[in-house]
Motif scaffolding. Structure first.
Motif, short mmCIF file in Angstrom:
data_model
loop_
_atom_site.label_atom_id
_atom_site.label_comp_id
_atom_site.label_asym_id
_atom_site.label_seq_id
_atom_site.Cartn_x
_atom_site.Cartn_y
_atom_site.Cartn_z
N ASP A 4 -9.02 3.43 -0.31
CA ASP A 4 -9.82 3.80 0.85
C ASP A 4 -9.51 5.25 1.19
OD1 ASP A 4 -11.15 1.25 1.55
OD2 ASP A 4 -9.09 0.56 1.69
N VAL A 5 -10.53 5.98 1.62
CA VAL A 5 -10.42 7.41 1.87
C VAL A 5 -10.92 7.71 3.27
CG1 VAL A 5 -11.18 9.69 1.12
CG2 VAL A 5 -10.84 7.89 -0.56
N TYR A 6 -10.12 8.47 4.03
CA TYR A 6 -10.55 8.94 5.33
C TYR A 6 -10.93 10.41 5.19
CZ TYR A 6 -10.74 10.27 10.17
OH TYR A 6 -11.18 10.75 11.38
N PHE A 61 0.83 -1.20 0.00
CA PHE A 61 0.00 0.00 0.00
C PHE A 61 0.86 1.25 0.00
CE2 PHE A 61 0.76 -1.09 4.37
CZ PHE A 61 1.02 0.12 5.00
N VAL A 62 0.23 2.35 -0.36
CA VAL A 62 0.86 3.66 -0.29
C VAL A 62 -0.21 4.62 0.24
CG1 VAL A 62 0.31 4.32 -2.67
CG2 VAL A 62 2.24 5.38 -1.52
N GLU A 63 0.22 5.59 1.02
CA GLU A 63 -0.70 6.55 1.61
C GLU A 63 -0.37 7.94 1.08
OE1 GLU A 63 0.22 5.70 5.69
OE2 GLU A 63 -1.44 4.28 5.83
N ALA A 64 -1.42 8.75 0.91
CA ALA A 64 -1.24 10.12 0.44
C ALA A 64 -2.22 11.02 1.16
CB ALA A 64 -1.47 10.19 -1.07
N GLU A 65 -1.78 12.24 1.42
CA GLU A 65 -2.65 13.21 2.06
C GLU A 65 -3.06 14.25 1.02
OE1 GLU A 65 -2.67 16.22 5.88
OE2 GLU A 65 -1.07 14.76 5.66
N PHE A 66 -4.37 14.40 0.86
CA PHE A 66 -4.96 15.39 -0.02
C PHE A 66 -5.48 16.52 0.85
CE2 PHE A 66 -4.75 11.72 -2.65
CZ PHE A 66 -4.79 12.14 -3.97
N PRO A 67 -5.79 17.68 0.28
CA PRO A 67 -6.31 18.77 1.09
C PRO A 67 -7.59 18.42 1.85
CG PRO A 67 -5.71 19.57 -1.08
CD PRO A 67 -5.58 18.07 -1.11
N ASP A 68 -8.43 17.56 1.25
CA ASP A 68 -9.71 17.25 1.88
C ASP A 68 -9.87 15.79 2.28
OD1 ASP A 68 -9.66 16.50 -0.76
OD2 ASP A 68 -11.48 17.54 -1.34
N ALA A 69 -8.81 15.00 2.18
CA ALA A 69 -8.92 13.58 2.51
C ALA A 69 -7.54 12.95 2.68
CB ALA A 69 -9.67 12.84 1.41
N PHE A 70 -7.53 11.83 3.40
CA PHE A 70 -6.35 10.98 3.52
C PHE A 70 -6.67 9.72 2.72
CE2 PHE A 70 -4.29 7.39 5.57
CZ PHE A 70 -2.97 7.78 5.49
#
Length: 127
Positions: free
Chosen positions: A31-33, A8-17
């Protein structure tokens, strides 16, 4: 990153993780937090790639490339049609463990700990 249940890879967007994972039995999952809701949702990749759905979550590795997944992510949260029951959370108090479902508890079991910023919004998803 590698994990027992896939990569997996994780990324942080302005409105979601976002967590993009490759599961051996399911293929690609996104999957989106959403911090404003204090909830996780799943992006329907098949719908975002081909405007069709599949009976199971995920898209097989052979059917989508890393470039395809990156293109979907590049469209941003508003284009993903993520279905999350969104009731804004009180960011002052962490959500009690008894309010998390078994699905939420098991979603990322045995994988790396979530990023530190999740603790800043009052959500503890570690098992």
């Amino acid at each position: 990153m590698g994990g027992r249940d896939g990569s997996f890879v994780e990324a942080e967007f302005p409105d979601a993780f976002v967590r993009v994972s490759l599961k051996p039995a399911l293929g690609w999952l996104v999957d989106v937090y959403l911090a404003e809701c204090g909830a996780w949702g799943r992006v329907d990749l098949a719908w975002n790639l081909w405007r069709s759905t599949r009976p199971t979550p995920g898209v097989p590795l052979a059917d989508a490339s890393v470039a395809d997944i990156a293109d979907v992510l590049g469209r941003g949260l508003k284009a993903w049609d993520v279905e999350v029951s969104c009731e804004p959370t009180d960011r002052g108090e962490p959500a009690p463990a008894e309010h998390r479902s078994e699905w939420q508890e098991s979603l990322f079991a045995d994988e790396a700990a979530p990023p530190e910023w999740l603790g800043d919004v009052g959500v503890d998803i570690q098992a």
